[in-house]
Design a protein around this motif. Structure first.
Motif, PDB file in Angstrom:
ATOM      1  N   ASP A 100       0.811  -1.222   0.000  1.00 24.57           N
ATOM      2  CA  ASP A 100       0.000   0.000   0.000  1.00 24.57           C
ATOM      3  C   ASP A 100       0.842   1.269   0.000  1.00 24.57           C
ATOM      4  O   ASP A 100       0.317   2.361  -0.222  1.00 24.57           O
ATOM      5  CB  ASP A 100      -0.948  -0.010   1.202  1.00 24.57           C
ATOM      6  N   GLY A 101       2.157   1.142   0.245  1.00 26.01           N
ATOM      7  CA  GLY A 101       3.039   2.308   0.182  1.00 26.01           C
ATOM      8  C   GLY A 101       3.711   2.460  -1.167  1.00 26.01           C
ATOM      9  O   GLY A 101       4.377   3.466  -1.427  1.00 26.01           O
ATOM     10  N   LEU A 102       3.550   1.467  -2.049  1.00 23.11           N
ATOM     11  CA  LEU A 102       4.251   1.529  -3.331  1.00 23.11           C
ATOM     12  C   LEU A 102       3.747   2.593  -4.312  1.00 23.11           C
ATOM     13  O   LEU A 102       4.468   2.924  -5.250  1.00 23.11           O
ATOM     14  CB  LEU A 102       4.277   0.146  -4.005  1.00 23.11           C
ATOM     15  N   PRO A 103       2.532   3.175  -4.137  1.00 24.21           N
ATOM     16  CA  PRO A 103       2.196   4.309  -5.009  1.00 24.21           C
ATOM     17  C   PRO A 103       3.250   5.411  -4.935  1.00 24.21           C
ATOM     18  O   PRO A 103       3.464   6.143  -5.906  1.00 24.21           O
ATOM     19  CB  PRO A 103       0.852   4.805  -4.458  1.00 24.21           C
ATOM     20  N   TYR A 104       3.936   5.526  -3.780  1.00 24.45           N
ATOM     21  CA  TYR A 104       4.994   6.534  -3.686  1.00 24.45           C
ATOM     22  C   TYR A 104       6.108   6.237  -4.686  1.00 24.45           C
ATOM     23  O   TYR A 104       6.672   7.144  -5.301  1.00 24.45           O
ATOM     24  CB  TYR A 104       5.592   6.574  -2.274  1.00 24.45           C
ATOM     25  N   ILE A 105       6.433   4.946  -4.828  1.00 24.42           N
ATOM     26  CA  ILE A 105       7.541   4.593  -5.729  1.00 24.42           C
ATOM     27  C   ILE A 105       7.175   4.915  -7.180  1.00 24.42           C
ATOM     28  O   ILE A 105       7.896   5.632  -7.868  1.00 24.42           O
ATOM     29  CB  ILE A 105       7.913   3.091  -5.592  1.00 24.42           C
ATOM     30  N   ILE A 106       6.057   4.403  -7.663  1.00 30.77           N
ATOM     31  CA  ILE A 106       5.741   4.670  -9.070  1.00 30.77           C
ATOM     32  C   ILE A 106       5.257   6.108  -9.272  1.00 30.77           C
ATOM     33  O   ILE A 106       5.550   6.741 -10.267  1.00 30.77           O
ATOM     34  CB  ILE A 106       4.756   3.642  -9.679  1.00 30.77           C
ATOM     35  N   GLY A 107       4.531   6.629  -8.267  1.00 31.61           N
ATOM     36  CA  GLY A 107       3.974   7.977  -8.409  1.00 31.61           C
ATOM     37  C   GLY A 107       5.044   9.048  -8.450  1.00 31.61           C
ATOM     38  O   GLY A 107       4.907  10.044  -9.156  1.00 31.61           O
ATOM     39  N   TRP A 108       6.111   8.863  -7.692  1.00 30.84           N
ATOM     40  CA  TRP A 108       7.165   9.875  -7.652  1.00 30.84           C
ATOM     41  C   TRP A 108       8.257   9.634  -8.673  1.00 30.84           C
ATOM     42  O   TRP A 108       9.312  10.239  -8.607  1.00 30.84           O
ATOM     43  CB  TRP A 108       7.735   9.961  -6.228  1.00 30.84           C
ATOM     44  N   THR A 109       8.037   8.691  -9.602  1.00 34.47           N
ATOM     45  CA  THR A 109       9.039   8.467 -10.653  1.00 34.47           C
ATOM     46  C   THR A 109       8.435   8.626 -12.050  1.00 34.47           C
ATOM     47  O   THR A 109       8.994   9.309 -12.890  1.00 34.47           O
ATOM     48  CB  THR A 109       9.634   7.046 -10.553  1.00 34.47           C
ATOM     49  N   LEU A 110       7.280   7.990 -12.287  1.00 33.71           N
ATOM     50  CA  LEU A 110       6.782   7.909 -13.667  1.00 33.71           C
ATOM     51  C   LEU A 110       6.281   9.259 -14.195  1.00 33.71           C
ATOM     52  O   LEU A 110       6.067   9.413 -15.398  1.00 33.71           O
ATOM     53  CB  LEU A 110       5.689   6.848 -13.777  1.00 33.71           C
ATOM     54  N   GLY A 111       6.109  10.247 -13.320  1.00 29.40           N
ATOM     55  CA  GLY A 111       5.780  11.586 -13.796  1.00 29.40           C
ATOM     56  C   GLY A 111       6.866  12.122 -14.721  1.00 29.40           C
ATOM     57  O   GLY A 111       6.580  12.919 -15.620  1.00 29.40           O
ATOM     58  N   TYR A 112       8.090  11.685 -14.512  1.00 29.91           N
ATOM     59  CA  TYR A 112       9.181  12.183 -15.342  1.00 29.91           C
ATOM     60  C   TYR A 112       9.067  11.727 -16.796  1.00 29.91           C
ATOM     61  O   TYR A 112       9.644  12.342 -17.683  1.00 29.91           O
ATOM     62  CB  TYR A 112      10.541  11.793 -14.735  1.00 29.91           C
ATOM     63  N   VAL A 113       8.327  10.628 -17.031  1.00 26.99           N
ATOM     64  CA  VAL A 113       8.095  10.223 -18.428  1.00 26.99           C
ATOM     65  C   VAL A 113       7.209  11.280 -19.108  1.00 26.99           C
ATOM     66  O   VAL A 113       7.488  11.717 -20.233  1.00 26.99           O
ATOM     67  CB  VAL A 113       7.431   8.829 -18.503  1.00 26.99           C
ATOM     68  N   ILE A 114       6.168  11.714 -18.398  1.00 27.11           N
ATOM     69  CA  ILE A 114       5.305  12.773 -18.954  1.00 27.11           C
ATOM     70  C   ILE A 114       6.132  14.044 -19.164  1.00 27.11           C
ATOM     71  O   ILE A 114       6.026  14.710 -20.192  1.00 27.11           O
ATOM     72  CB  ILE A 114       4.139  13.091 -17.983  1.00 27.11           C
ATOM     73  N   ALA A 115       6.985  14.350 -18.186  1.00 26.30           N
ATOM     74  CA  ALA A 115       7.818  15.553 -18.304  1.00 26.30           C
ATOM     75  C   ALA A 115       8.715  15.481 -19.530  1.00 26.30           C
ATOM     76  O   ALA A 115       8.859  16.453 -20.269  1.00 26.30           O
ATOM     77  CB  ALA A 115       8.653  15.736 -17.047  1.00 26.30           C
ATOM     78  N   ALA A 116       9.300  14.307 -19.768  1.00 30.27           N
ATOM     79  CA  ALA A 116      10.241  14.164 -20.887  1.00 30.27           C
ATOM     80  C   ALA A 116       9.542  14.316 -22.226  1.00 30.27           C
ATOM     81  O   ALA A 116      10.089  14.899 -23.165  1.00 30.27           O
ATOM     82  CB  ALA A 116      10.927  12.803 -20.813  1.00 30.27           C
ATOM     83  N   VAL A 117       8.330  13.759 -22.336  1.00 28.17           N
ATOM     84  CA  VAL A 117       7.643  13.713 -23.625  1.00 28.17           C
ATOM     85  C   VAL A 117       6.815  14.971 -23.877  1.00 28.17           C
ATOM     86  O   VAL A 117       6.760  15.480 -24.995  1.00 28.17           O
ATOM     87  CB  VAL A 117       6.745  12.450 -23.678  1.00 28.17           C
ATOM     88  N   LEU A 118       6.186  15.494 -22.827  1.00 30.23           N
ATOM     89  CA  LEU A 118       5.222  16.576 -23.037  1.00 30.23           C
ATOM     90  C   LEU A 118       5.705  17.956 -22.597  1.00 30.23           C
ATOM     91  O   LEU A 118       5.123  18.962 -22.985  1.00 30.23           O
ATOM     92  CB  LEU A 118       3.916  16.260 -22.284  1.00 30.23           C
ATOM     93  N   ILE A 119       6.731  18.038 -21.744  1.00 33.41           N
ATOM     94  CA  ILE A 119       7.022  19.341 -21.166  1.00 33.41           C
ATOM     95  C   ILE A 119       8.474  19.820 -21.328  1.00 33.41           C
ATOM     96  O   ILE A 119       8.720  20.873 -21.913  1.00 33.41           O
ATOM     97  CB  ILE A 119       6.636  19.357 -19.665  1.00 33.41           C
ATOM     98  N   ALA A 120       9.433  19.036 -20.808  1.00 35.00           N
ATOM     99  CA  ALA A 120      10.806  19.544 -20.682  1.00 35.00           C
ATOM    100  C   ALA A 120      11.396  20.181 -21.951  1.00 35.00           C
ATOM    101  O   ALA A 120      11.861  21.318 -21.910  1.00 35.00           O
ATOM    102  CB  ALA A 120      11.727  18.438 -20.172  1.00 35.00           C
ATOM    103  N   PRO A 121      11.362  19.476 -23.121  1.00 34.78           N
ATOM    104  CA  PRO A 121      12.007  20.071 -24.297  1.00 34.78           C
ATOM    105  C   PRO A 121      11.334  21.384 -24.713  1.00 34.78           C
ATOM    106  O   PRO A 121      12.001  22.303 -25.167  1.00 34.78           O
ATOM    107  CB  PRO A 121      11.821  19.018 -25.387  1.00 34.78           C
ATOM    108  N   PHE A 122      10.035  21.470 -24.527  1.00 36.40           N
ATOM    109  CA  PHE A 122       9.283  22.645 -24.990  1.00 36.40           C
ATOM    110  C   PHE A 122       9.496  23.841 -24.071  1.00 36.40           C
ATOM    111  O   PHE A 122       9.626  24.968 -24.525  1.00 36.40           O
ATOM    112  CB  PHE A 122       7.799  22.291 -25.108  1.00 36.40           C
TER     113      PHE A 122
END
Lengths: 586, 90
Positions: A100-122
Motif C-alpha cells: 500500500d506504500g508503493l504508489p509513492y515509488i511509481i507515483g514519484w518516478t513515472l511523472g518524469y516520463v510525462i515531463a520528458a515527452v510533453l514538457i521539458a524540451p518545450f
C-alpha cells in the motif's frame, strides 16, 4: 581566490582534504570528532563548490547560464527531487505500509516520463526564464495569470522548504546532540551560502555534488546490510526472494497478513485498487506541475540535453527508489527477529537498546505476558534507514555516512526550493511589476537579498514546526497536498498550452480556478475536518488520489471555456507564434 | 538564443511535427502500461512468485514499472534526436 577559479583542481582537492582529515580522526579513535567533522565537513565541500561556480550575471543567476549537460542535469534533477524524507523516511514508509506504500515509488518516478515527452524540451525551447513567465506569455501576456502562478509557487515551495529545514534540523540535532531548532537554523544558513554565491549556477553544481554524496551514502548502508542478510543472489534488488519467504513464514506463524499483501491498510485516507492507482497517478501528474521540478528544465544546454537529462534524472532517482522497497524488507526482517522474544531479552538487543531512548522504537508489554508480541513493538518510519547500521551490526562509521547522505538529500532539495522562490520574487515580482528597468548587477543583488529574507522566514517557520506538533502536522499535510494542487492548478494548462493553440487566457484562468475549487474543499474536508471520503467501487478515495479529479476538471473546464470564448481566434498572433516556436527543432 | 528561424520549410516542418505527434501519442500509450495496466491484475499477480519467492505484483510496482519508465524516456530521446538531426541536415 586563485585556486577557487579552477574547478578541476579545487573540487577534488577539497574532497581529498575531507577524507584525509576525517580518516585521521577516525584512525586515532576519536569517534565523536570524526563524526562531527564528517557531517560539517560535507557542508564545507558544498560551499567550496558553490564558490568555485559563482557567477554574477542574471543569466547565470536565473538559469545557470543555460549550459548544463545531460548527466549533470540528471544528477541535479535527482537530488533536487529527492528530499530528506525520500532518503530517511521512504524505506520506512514502505516497511510500515507494504504494498500500500508503493504508489509513492511509481507515483514519484513515472511523472518524469510525462515531463520528458510533453514538457521539458518545450519549456526549454520557449525562451522564458520561469514557469510563471511561461504561463503569462502563453495566456497572451496576462499579468493576472503570472501572479496566480507565483502565489501557487510560493505556497508549494515554502511548505516543502520548511519540511526540508525540519529534516535538516533533526539530522544535525540527532547526530551532534544539539537542539533540532539550532540545526534548522544552521540548515538555512548553509543554503544561503550555497545559493547566494551564484544563484542557480552555484546551486546546480552543489546539487550535482550532493546527489553523488547522497546516493553513495544510501547504497553503502544498503549494500553492507544486504551482504549480511545474504541476498546477493546474484544482486540484492532481485535476490531477496528467499529472505522474503522467511519473513512470510514468520508472519504466518504470528497470525499476520503477509507484508506484500495488497490493500490491507490505507493510502492517504483511501482504500482498494482504485485509490491505489488514482493515488499513484495523482503523484505523477502533480510531479510535472511542481514549479521546482519544472524550473530545472530551464537550466540545460539545449533541447536534446533536456530530453536525455530527464532520462538520466529518472535513472538516478531510480537508484534510490528501487532500493527503498528492498531496504524495507531488510528492516521488516530485522523486526521479525525480535517477535516472540521475552521482553527483557528483546530490550538487550543492540539496536533496540540504542534506539529505545529516542522513541523511534517503542516496546510495551500490553498484555503483561513477558513476551514481545508483534503489536507490542512499534517503530517510527525513520528508524529503517537511520537504525539499519545498528540493526545489521555494521561498523559505527556507516551511521555517519548515512547522516551525511541524509543531510545532502535535505539540503539539495532546500537549495532548489529556495532558488525557485528567489527567482519568483526577483524576476516575476520585482522586475516584472516593481522595477522593470533594473540593471543586471542590481537585479542579482536584489536576488541575493530576497534569498536571505526567504531563508530567514523559512528558518523561523522550520523552528516553529519542530517545537509545535500542530504546526508541524499542517506542514506535513500541505507537503502531501502540494501534489494535488500542482496537478489541479498547473499541469493541465501547461501541457495543453504547448500542444493546443486553441487554449486561450480565459480557458487557462477558468481551468486554474476550477481546479482549485474542486481540489481544496475535498482535501481540506477529508484531510482536516473528518468529512467522509467519496467511495468508488467500494473503496474510499483518499486526498492524494483526488488530484486526478482536479486534473480532469481543470482540463475539461479549460477546453470548454476556451472554445466558448473563440478558441484559437482569441489568441493574438504573438501567442500563436510562441506556441509554434517551441516545436521547431534546434 | 535562436529567434525561432531554423531555416526549415513549412512543408518539412509539418511532416516532422506530424511524426512527432504520433510518437508522443505512442509514448503516452506505452506509459500507461507501467503507470496503470501493469497493476490492474493485482488479484492474479499477487499469487505469482518469481525469482525465488518475490510476488509479481510487488516486483512490478517496486521495480519493473520504474525501469520501464526509464527505458521509455531514453527511447523517446534517441528517436527525437535522430529526427532533429535529419531535419536540420546535420
Amino acid at each position: 581566490m586563485g585556486v577557487l577559479d579552477e574547478p578541476k583542481i579545487a573540487i577534488p582537492a577539497i574532497f581529498i582534504v575531507y577524507f584525509v582529515v576525517v580518516g585521521a580522526l577516525a584512525a586515532t579513535g576519536n569517534i565523536y570528532a570524526a563524526s562531527a567533522v564528517a557531517v560539517f565537513g560535507s557542508v564545507l565541500i558544498y560551499v567550496t563548490v558553490a564558490l568555485v561556480m559563482r557567477a554574477a550575471t542574471t543569466e547565470a543567476f536565473y538559469v545557470a547560464g543555460r549550459d548544463v549537460g545531460p548527466i549533470s542535469i540528471g544528477s541535479s534533477i535527482a537530488s533536487n527531487w529527492m528530499s530528506g524524507a525520500s532518503f530517511v523516511s521512504m524505506a520506512g514508509a514502505i516497511a510500515l505500509l507494504g504494498y500500500d506504500g508503493l504508489p509513492y515509488i511509481i507515483g514519484w518516478t513515472l511523472g518524469y516520463v510525462i515531463a520528458a515527452v510533453l514538457i521539458a524540451p518545450f519549456v526549454r525551447r520557449s525562451g522564458t526564464y520561469t514557469v510563471p513567465e511561461f504561463i503569462e506569455t502563453r495566456s497572451s501576456n496576462w499579468p493576472v495569470a503570472r501572479v496566480i502562478a507565483v502565489l501557487m509557487l510560493f505556497v508549494v515551495s515554502f511548505t516543502y522548504l520548511v519540511a526540508q529545514l525540519v529534516a535538516t534540523g533533526v539530522i544535525i540535532g540527532r547526530f551532534l546532540g544539539v537542539p533540532a531548532v539550532l540545526g534548522a537554523m544552521l540548515g538555512s544558513l548553509f543554503v544561503i551560502l550555497f545559493a547566494g554565491t551564484g544563484g542557480w549556477r552555484s546551486v546546480v553544481w552543489v546539487q550535482v555534488t550532493q546527489y553523488w554524496v547522497l546516493i553513495v551514502a544510501y547504497w553503502i548502508g544498503f549494500m553492507l546490510a544486504a551482504a549480511k542478510a545474504g541476498i546477493f543472489k546474484p544482486w540484492p534488488h532481485i535476490g531477496y526472494g528467499g529472505l522474503l519467504a522467511e519473513l512470510e513464514a514468520k508472519e504466518t506463524a504470528f497470525g499476520l497478513a503477509h507484508f506484500t499483501q495488497p490493500f490491507k491498510t490505507s493510502f492517504a485516507g483511501g482504500t482498494n485498487l482504485v485509490n491505489w492507482i488514482l493515488g499513484a497517478l495523482a503523484l505523477m501528474l502533480g510531479t510535472v506541475g511542481l514549479p521546482h521540478v519544472l524550473s530545472q528544465f530551464y537550466l540545460v544546454k539545449d533541447v536534446r540535453t533536456a530530453r536525455y537529462g530527464v532520462g538520466w534524472g529518472l535513472t538516478f532517482i531510480g537508484l534510490l527508489y528501487l532500493t527503498a522497497p528492498v531496504y524495507a524488507i531488510l528492516a521488516r526482517y530485522g523486526f521479525s527477529q525480535v517477535w516472540g522474544m521475552p521482553i527483557e531479552q528483546a530490550k538487550q538487543v543492540g539496536w533496540i537498546q540504542k534506539w529505545l531512548p529516542t522513541g523511534l522504537v517503542k516496546i510495551a508489554d500490553a498484555n503483561n505476558n513477558g513476551i514481545l508480541d508483534v503489536k507490542e513493538l512499534s517503530f517510527h518510519k525513520d528508524i529503517v534507514v537511520i537504525g539499519m547500521p545498528d540493526m545489521w551490526g555494521l561498523a559505527w562509521w556507516v551511521a555517519v555516512v548515512v547522516a551525511v547522505g541524509g543531510l545532502a538529500a535535505a539540503l539539495s532539495t532546500a537549495n532548489g526550493l529556495l532558488m525557485v522562490m528567489t527567482v519568483g520574487a526577483t524576476r516575476d515580482i520585482y522586475k516584472r511589476f516593481i522595477n522593470p528597468n533594473v540593471t543586471e548587477e542590481r537585479e542579482v543583488w536584489v536576488g541575493r537579498g530576497m534569498l536571505v529574507l526567504l531563508a530567514a522566514i523559512s528558518a523561523l517557520a522550520g523552528a516553529r514546526a519542530i517545537q509545535d506538533p500542530t504546526f508541524s502536522k499542517y506542514v506535513a499535510l500541505l507537503v502531501g497536498w502540494a501534489f494535488v494542487f500542482a496537478s489541479s492548478l498547473f499541469t493541465p494548462s501547461i501541457i495543453m498550452g504547448i500542444f493546443w493553440k486553441g487554449l486561450n487566457r480565459y480557458g487557462i484562468v477558468a481551468g486554474m480556478v476550477a481546479g482549485l475549487l474542486v481540489s481544496f474543499p475535498y482535501i481540506a474536508g477529508v484531510g482536516l475536518f473528518g468529512m467522509a471520503p467519496i467511495e468508488i467501487a467500494g473503496g474510499k478515495i483518499g486526498t492524494i488520489a483526488w488530484g486526478v479529479v482536479g486534473f480532469l476538471v481543470h482540463l475539461i473546464v479549460a477546453v470548454v471555456v476556451s472554445l466558448a470564448t473563440g478558441g484559437e481566434k482569441a489568441n493574438p498572433p504573438e501567442t500563436i507564434e510562441f506556441v509554434d516556436r517551441m516545436k521547431i527543432p534546434e | 538564443m535562436g529567434n525561432g528561424e531554423s531555416g526549415v520549410s513549412e512543408e518539412v516542418f509539418k511532416e516532422y511535427w506530424g511524426k512527432m505527434k504520433t510518437l508522443t501519442i505512442v509514448m503516452l500509450l506505452l506509459w500507461t502500461i507501467p503507470a496503470f495496466w501493469m497493476h490492474l491484475p493485482v488479484g492474479t499477480t499477487q499469487h505469482i512468485r518469481i525469482l525465488g519467492g518475490i510476488p509479481l505484483h510487488w516486483f512490478f510496482a517496486g521495480f519493473v514499472a520504474v525501469v520501464f519508465g526509464i527505458a521509455l524516456i531514453f527511447i523517446y530521446a534517441i528517436i527525437m534526436d535522430k529526427w532533429d538531426r535529419e531535419i536540420l541536415g546535420k
